[in-house]
Design a protein around this motif. Structure first.
Motif, mmCIF file in Angstrom:
data_model
loop_
_atom_site.group_PDB
_atom_site.id
_atom_site.type_symbol
_atom_site.label_atom_id
_atom_site.label_comp_id
_atom_site.label_asym_id
_atom_site.label_seq_id
_atom_site.Cartn_x
_atom_site.Cartn_y
_atom_site.Cartn_z
ATOM 1 N N LEU A 9 -0.862 -6.334 -0.850
ATOM 2 C CA LEU A 9 -2.198 -6.032 -0.326
ATOM 3 C C LEU A 9 -2.212 -4.744 0.501
ATOM 4 O O LEU A 9 -3.248 -4.090 0.627
ATOM 5 N N TRP A 10 -1.061 -4.355 1.063
ATOM 6 C CA TRP A 10 -0.977 -3.114 1.830
ATOM 7 C C TRP A 10 -1.341 -1.897 0.979
ATOM 8 O O TRP A 10 -1.810 -0.888 1.500
ATOM 9 N N PHE A 15 -5.802 11.908 -1.060
ATOM 10 C CA PHE A 15 -5.489 10.823 -0.118
ATOM 11 C C PHE A 15 -5.261 9.515 -0.859
ATOM 12 O O PHE A 15 -4.339 8.761 -0.551
ATOM 13 N N PHE A 16 -6.114 9.226 -1.835
ATOM 14 C CA PHE A 16 -5.986 7.993 -2.623
ATOM 15 C C PHE A 16 -4.605 7.918 -3.284
ATOM 16 O O PHE A 16 -3.892 6.929 -3.156
ATOM 17 N N VAL A 17 -4.217 8.991 -3.968
ATOM 18 C CA VAL A 17 -2.955 8.999 -4.712
ATOM 19 C C VAL A 17 -1.748 8.972 -3.777
ATOM 20 O O VAL A 17 -0.821 8.164 -3.962
ATOM 21 N N LEU A 18 -1.739 9.837 -2.762
ATOM 22 C CA LEU A 18 -0.568 9.926 -1.891
ATOM 23 C C LEU A 18 -0.350 8.660 -1.064
ATOM 24 O O LEU A 18 0.777 8.165 -0.969
ATOM 25 N N VAL A 19 -1.427 8.129 -0.474
ATOM 26 C CA VAL A 19 -1.271 6.922 0.350
ATOM 27 C C VAL A 19 -0.886 5.732 -0.524
ATOM 28 O O VAL A 19 -0.007 4.942 -0.166
ATOM 29 N N THR A 20 -1.506 5.608 -1.685
ATOM 30 C CA THR A 20 -1.164 4.500 -2.580
ATOM 31 C C THR A 20 0.284 4.601 -3.044
ATOM 32 O O THR A 20 1.013 3.604 -3.041
ATOM 33 N N LEU A 21 0.723 5.776 -3.418
ATOM 34 C CA LEU A 21 2.095 5.976 -3.873
ATOM 35 C C LEU A 21 3.096 5.678 -2.766
ATOM 36 O O LEU A 21 4.072 4.949 -2.971
ATOM 37 N N PHE A 22 2.861 6.241 -1.583
ATOM 38 C CA PHE A 22 3.765 6.036 -0.457
ATOM 39 C C PHE A 22 3.861 4.549 -0.099
ATOM 40 O O PHE A 22 4.955 4.010 0.083
ATOM 41 N N LEU A 23 2.725 3.870 0.002
ATOM 42 C CA LEU A 23 2.741 2.449 0.364
ATOM 43 C C LEU A 23 3.358 1.595 -0.738
ATOM 44 O O LEU A 23 4.004 0.587 -0.446
ATOM 45 N N ILE A 36 5.847 2.436 -2.659
ATOM 46 C CA ILE A 36 7.296 2.570 -2.491
ATOM 47 C C ILE A 36 7.770 1.731 -1.311
ATOM 48 O O ILE A 36 8.786 1.031 -1.396
ATOM 49 N N GLN A 37 7.036 1.775 -0.197
ATOM 50 C CA GLN A 37 7.415 1.010 0.994
ATOM 51 C C GLN A 37 7.388 -0.494 0.732
ATOM 52 O O GLN A 37 8.293 -1.220 1.135
ATOM 53 N N VAL A 38 6.345 -0.971 0.062
ATOM 54 C CA VAL A 38 6.228 -2.409 -0.218
ATOM 55 C C VAL A 38 7.331 -2.853 -1.175
ATOM 56 O O VAL A 38 7.954 -3.901 -0.974
ATOM 57 N N LYS A 39 7.605 -2.070 -2.199
ATOM 58 C CA LYS A 39 8.675 -2.414 -3.138
ATOM 59 C C LYS A 39 10.015 -2.502 -2.413
ATOM 60 O O LYS A 39 10.788 -3.448 -2.622
ATOM 61 N N ALA A 40 10.298 -1.540 -1.539
ATOM 62 C CA ALA A 40 11.546 -1.560 -0.779
ATOM 63 C C ALA A 40 11.609 -2.772 0.143
ATOM 64 O O ALA A 40 12.647 -3.431 0.251
ATOM 65 N N ALA A 41 10.499 -3.091 0.796
ATOM 66 C CA ALA A 41 10.475 -4.257 1.689
ATOM 67 C C ALA A 41 10.661 -5.547 0.915
ATOM 68 O O ALA A 41 11.322 -6.479 1.383
ATOM 69 N N ARG A 42 10.098 -5.626 -0.289
ATOM 70 C CA ARG A 42 10.259 -6.844 -1.095
ATOM 71 C C ARG A 42 11.702 -7.010 -1.570
ATOM 72 O O ARG A 42 12.154 -8.115 -1.809
ATOM 73 N N ILE A 43 12.428 -5.917 -1.691
ATOM 74 C CA ILE A 43 13.841 -6.000 -2.082
ATOM 75 C C ILE A 43 14.724 -6.284 -0.871
ATOM 76 O O ILE A 43 15.546 -7.188 -0.890
#
Length: 163
Positions: free
Chosen positions: A20-21, A51-59, A61-68
């Motif tokens: 959801l982030w 902003f849409f692309v960069l924030v979505t892409l960055f988040l 990556i962060q969520v995927k890393a946190a889920r791992i």
């Protein structure tokens, strides 16, 4: 919190982070479009789109890393913290929760998983491992993980009865 996946019963599970982030990306793009609109310039799609692309892409990556790296799974055979797996047979004792002003020695022990310490928002649980080792398991719902670990150990090593 008990589920069965295939043949293995999962006694405790935390996913690490929520997808959801990622919705903050469209929110950032919409906010930029509204700022442009309220300033009287009209909407120029380059900045809100960026902003849409960069924030979505960055988040993402962060969520995927946190889920791992911050997910937790406990089965009757193993405890997985991130990508590190510890066999339940190696766990000898679960230390009591830290209370009072003195810091227990187990809080200085290595945190399980490949991270350098207990992840933010998680609480450490002291474990005594085989070969006189000490480590910290961790979880957001630490009371549930502590209870599940304690139950597993009591099933395997019954508490000593008083004579």
């Amino acid at each position: 919190m008990t589920e069965t996946t295939g043949q293995t019963e999962v006694l405790f599970y935390e996913q690490g982070a929520s997808w959801l982030w990622v919705l903050a990306g469209p929110g950032a793009g919409a906010a930029m479009a509204l700022i442009q609109l309220s300033a009287g310039y009209g909407i120029q799609w380059v900045v809100p789109g960026l902003f849409f692309v960069l924030v979505t892409l960055f988040l993402s990556i962060q969520v995927k890393a946190a889920r791992i790296h911050t997910s937790v799974e406990l089965t009757p055979e193993k405890l997985r913290q991130g990508t590190e797996v510890t066999l339940v047979d190696e766990i000898v004792r679960v230390y009591p929760e830290a209370t009072g002003s003195e810091t227990p020695k187990w809080q200085y022990a290595r945190a399980l998983g490949e991270l350098t310490g207990v992840p933010r928002g998680r609480t450490g649980i002291g474990l005594r491992l085989t070969n006189d080792r000490t480590a910290q398991a961790w979880a957001r719902k630490h009371a549930q993980l502590r209870a599940a670990l304690t139950n597993l150990l009591e099933e395997r090593i019954p508490p000593e009865s008083a004579p």
